[in-house]
Design an enzyme around this catalytic site. Structure first.
Site, PDB file in Angstrom:
ATOM      1  N   ASN A   9       0.870  -1.176   0.000  1.00 37.77           N
ATOM      2  CA  ASN A   9       0.000   0.000   0.000  1.00 37.77           C
ATOM      3  C   ASN A   9       0.905   1.223   0.000  1.00 37.77           C
ATOM      4  O   ASN A   9       1.518   1.547   1.015  1.00 37.77           O
ATOM      5  CB  ASN A   9      -0.892  -0.029   1.251  1.00 37.77           C
ATOM      6  CG  ASN A   9      -1.749   1.223   1.384  1.00 37.77           C
ATOM      7  OD1 ASN A   9      -1.801   2.051   0.484  1.00 37.77           O
ATOM      8  ND2 ASN A   9      -2.417   1.361   2.525  1.00 37.77           N
ATOM      9  N   TRP A  10       0.977   1.860  -1.139  1.00 35.90           N
ATOM     10  CA  TRP A  10       1.898   3.000  -1.272  1.00 35.90           C
ATOM     11  C   TRP A  10       1.409   4.232  -0.517  1.00 35.90           C
ATOM     12  O   TRP A  10       2.171   5.155  -0.302  1.00 35.90           O
ATOM     13  CB  TRP A  10       2.092   3.351  -2.753  1.00 35.90           C
ATOM     14  CG  TRP A  10       2.874   2.336  -3.540  1.00 35.90           C
ATOM     15  CD1 TRP A  10       3.353   1.129  -3.095  1.00 35.90           C
ATOM     16  CD2 TRP A  10       3.286   2.444  -4.913  1.00 35.90           C
ATOM     17  NE1 TRP A  10       4.025   0.489  -4.106  1.00 35.90           N
ATOM     18  CE2 TRP A  10       4.004   1.272  -5.239  1.00 35.90           C
ATOM     19  CE3 TRP A  10       3.106   3.418  -5.908  1.00 35.90           C
ATOM     20  CZ2 TRP A  10       4.545   1.051  -6.505  1.00 35.90           C
ATOM     21  CZ3 TRP A  10       3.637   3.197  -7.170  1.00 35.90           C
ATOM     22  CH2 TRP A  10       4.356   2.027  -7.460  1.00 35.90           C
ATOM     23  N   LYS A  11       0.124   4.254  -0.177  1.00 28.92           N
ATOM     24  CA  LYS A  11      -0.481   5.434   0.485  1.00 28.92           C
ATOM     25  C   LYS A  11      -0.227   6.685  -0.370  1.00 28.92           C
ATOM     26  O   LYS A  11      -0.188   6.576  -1.596  1.00 28.92           O
ATOM     27  CB  LYS A  11       0.047   5.567   1.917  1.00 28.92           C
ATOM     28  CG  LYS A  11      -0.136   4.263   2.721  1.00 28.92           C
ATOM     29  CD  LYS A  11       0.086   4.408   4.190  1.00 28.92           C
ATOM     30  CE  LYS A  11      -0.111   3.059   4.879  1.00 28.92           C
ATOM     31  NZ  LYS A  11      -0.013   3.137   6.337  1.00 28.92           N
ATOM     32  N   GLU A  98      -6.795   4.743   7.977  1.00 26.26           N
ATOM     33  CA  GLU A  98      -6.556   6.171   7.691  1.00 26.26           C
ATOM     34  C   GLU A  98      -7.774   6.800   7.033  1.00 26.26           C
ATOM     35  O   GLU A  98      -8.079   7.976   7.276  1.00 26.26           O
ATOM     36  CB  GLU A  98      -5.289   6.302   6.824  1.00 26.26           C
ATOM     37  CG  GLU A  98      -4.036   5.969   7.643  1.00 26.26           C
ATOM     38  CD  GLU A  98      -2.883   5.375   6.859  1.00 26.26           C
ATOM     39  OE1 GLU A  98      -2.873   5.460   5.618  1.00 26.26           O
ATOM     40  OE2 GLU A  98      -1.969   4.811   7.511  1.00 26.26           O
ATOM     41  N   GLY A 174       2.701   2.176  10.886  1.00 24.58           N
ATOM     42  CA  GLY A 174       3.666   3.260  10.755  1.00 24.58           C
ATOM     43  C   GLY A 174       4.367   3.626  12.056  1.00 24.58           C
ATOM     44  O   GLY A 174       5.031   4.659  12.140  1.00 24.58           O
ATOM     45  N   SER A 214       3.526  -2.167  10.418  1.00 25.40           N
ATOM     46  CA  SER A 214       4.982  -2.287  10.644  1.00 25.40           C
ATOM     47  C   SER A 214       5.512  -3.678  10.312  1.00 25.40           C
ATOM     48  O   SER A 214       6.444  -4.155  10.953  1.00 25.40           O
ATOM     49  CB  SER A 214       5.343  -1.877  12.076  1.00 25.40           C
ATOM     50  OG  SER A 214       5.007  -0.519  12.304  1.00 25.40           O
ATOM     51  N   GLY A 235       2.927  -1.225   4.221  1.00 27.55           N
ATOM     52  CA  GLY A 235       2.984   0.206   3.930  1.00 27.55           C
ATOM     53  C   GLY A 235       4.408   0.624   3.598  1.00 27.55           C
ATOM     54  O   GLY A 235       4.904   0.403   2.495  1.00 27.55           O
ATOM     55  N   GLY A 236       5.087   1.204   4.572  1.00 30.67           N
ATOM     56  CA  GLY A 236       6.422   1.782   4.367  1.00 30.67           C
ATOM     57  C   GLY A 236       7.391   0.877   3.634  1.00 30.67           C
ATOM     58  O   GLY A 236       8.100   1.327   2.713  1.00 30.67           O
TER      59      GLY A 236
HETATM   60  P1  13P Z   1       3.128   0.303   7.651  1.00 35.66           P
HETATM   61  O1  13P Z   1       3.620  -0.988   7.054  1.00 35.66           O
HETATM   62  O2  13P Z   1       3.857   1.505   7.137  1.00 35.66           O
HETATM   63  O3  13P Z   1       3.035   0.233   9.142  1.00 35.66           O
HETATM   64  O4  13P Z   1       1.619   0.490   7.111  1.00 35.66           O
HETATM   65  C1  13P Z   1       0.741  -0.568   7.192  1.00 35.66           C
HETATM   66  C2  13P Z   1      -0.489  -0.206   6.458  1.00 35.66           C
HETATM   67  O5  13P Z   1      -1.230   0.666   6.861  1.00 35.66           O
HETATM   68  C3  13P Z   1      -0.761  -0.914   5.199  1.00 35.66           C
HETATM   69  O6  13P Z   1      -2.043  -0.640   4.735  1.00 35.66           O
END
Ligand code: 13P
Length: 251
Positions: A9-11, A98, A174, A214, A235-236
């Protein structure tokens, strides 16, 4: 056998050019490393059409991070499920914490989004998970049960079979505070039991449940080693092709 999956998920990260470069790098890397699981990248809307061209012929599948709760019309700035599907995307993340927290997406809005995604041939990746206070109050199981009942348990079993679930404890997103493998397994088993109570054991057994929060190149293998953790929503760590490839290899 349920599908194992690693989804990124690149956000709200990467310009169009940076996103195309990342997708290209990932595609090249996966030529050396044949994935044993479904690999999905969820990109911002504006990247979808370009990234779809980049990943054509590769094992990478495409997702949007969101879609509108209306089919079409005078909704300035929104992007419909049909538009998402027309780019070549096959999946759509719905209900990310989010979106729930910052854009006030409640159960009924998310119910509409899930239905519109399905009507337009998109497979929802539906996110659930508790905030820190809810875990501390020991109501985390009830929270995820309410989220399922509120937005996806209205579906028929046939529709629900198209849904991938992602358990993302909000306190782990995150923050670097990953759920322990035991915490993840416990919640995933609870979620599967809850699905079984609604749709029966076979549907529950076939449901893919991802862990998110995470999850990274270092901890993915021990999270994925749990019987009810079918993969990750990353995510990250999905923003760096080598890290994302390490996570894919761990699945
Ligand atoms: P992180 O891996 O950055 O914690 O984010 C997880 C996330 O929200 C994936 O949708």
């Amino acid at each position: 056998m349920r599908t194992k999956m690693v989804a990124g998920n690149w956000k709200m990260n990467k310009t169009l050019q940076e996103g195309v470069a990342l997708a290209t790098e990932l595609k090249e890397a996966l030529k050396q490393q044949t994935p044993k699981c479904e690999v999905v990248i969820a990109t911002p809307f504006i990247h979808l059409a370009s990234v779809a061209q980049v990943i054509e012929g590769s094992p990478i599948r495409l997702a949007a991070e969101n879609c509108a709760d209306k089919a079409q019309g005078a909704y300035t700035g929104e992007v419909s499920a049909a538009m998402v599907r027309s780019t070549g995307a096959e999946y759509c993340i719905i209900g990310h914490s989010e979106r729930r927290a910052y854009y006030h997406e409640d159960y009924s809005i998310l119910r509409e989004k899930v239905l519109l995604a399905l009507e337009n041939g998109l497979k929802p990746i539906f996110c659930i998970g508790e905030v820190k206070e809810e875990r501390e109050a020991n109501i985390h199981e009830q929270v995820v049960k309410d989220q399922l009942e509120g937005s996806v348990f209205n579906l028929t079993a046939e529709q629900f079979a198209q849904v991938t679930l992602a358990y993302e404890p909000v306190w782990a997103i995150g923050t670097g505070l990953t759920a322990t493998p035991a915490q993840a397994q416990e919640m995933h088993a609870f979620i599967r039991k809850t699905v079984a109570e609604k749709y029966g054991a076979q549907v529950a057994d076939d449901t893919t449940i991802l862990y998110g929060g995470s999850c990274n190149a270092k901890n993915a293998a021990e999270l994925f080693a749990n019987p009810d953790v079918d993969g990750g929503l990353i995510g990250g760590a999905s923003l760096k092709a080598p890290d994302f490839c390490t996570i894919i290899a761990a699945r």
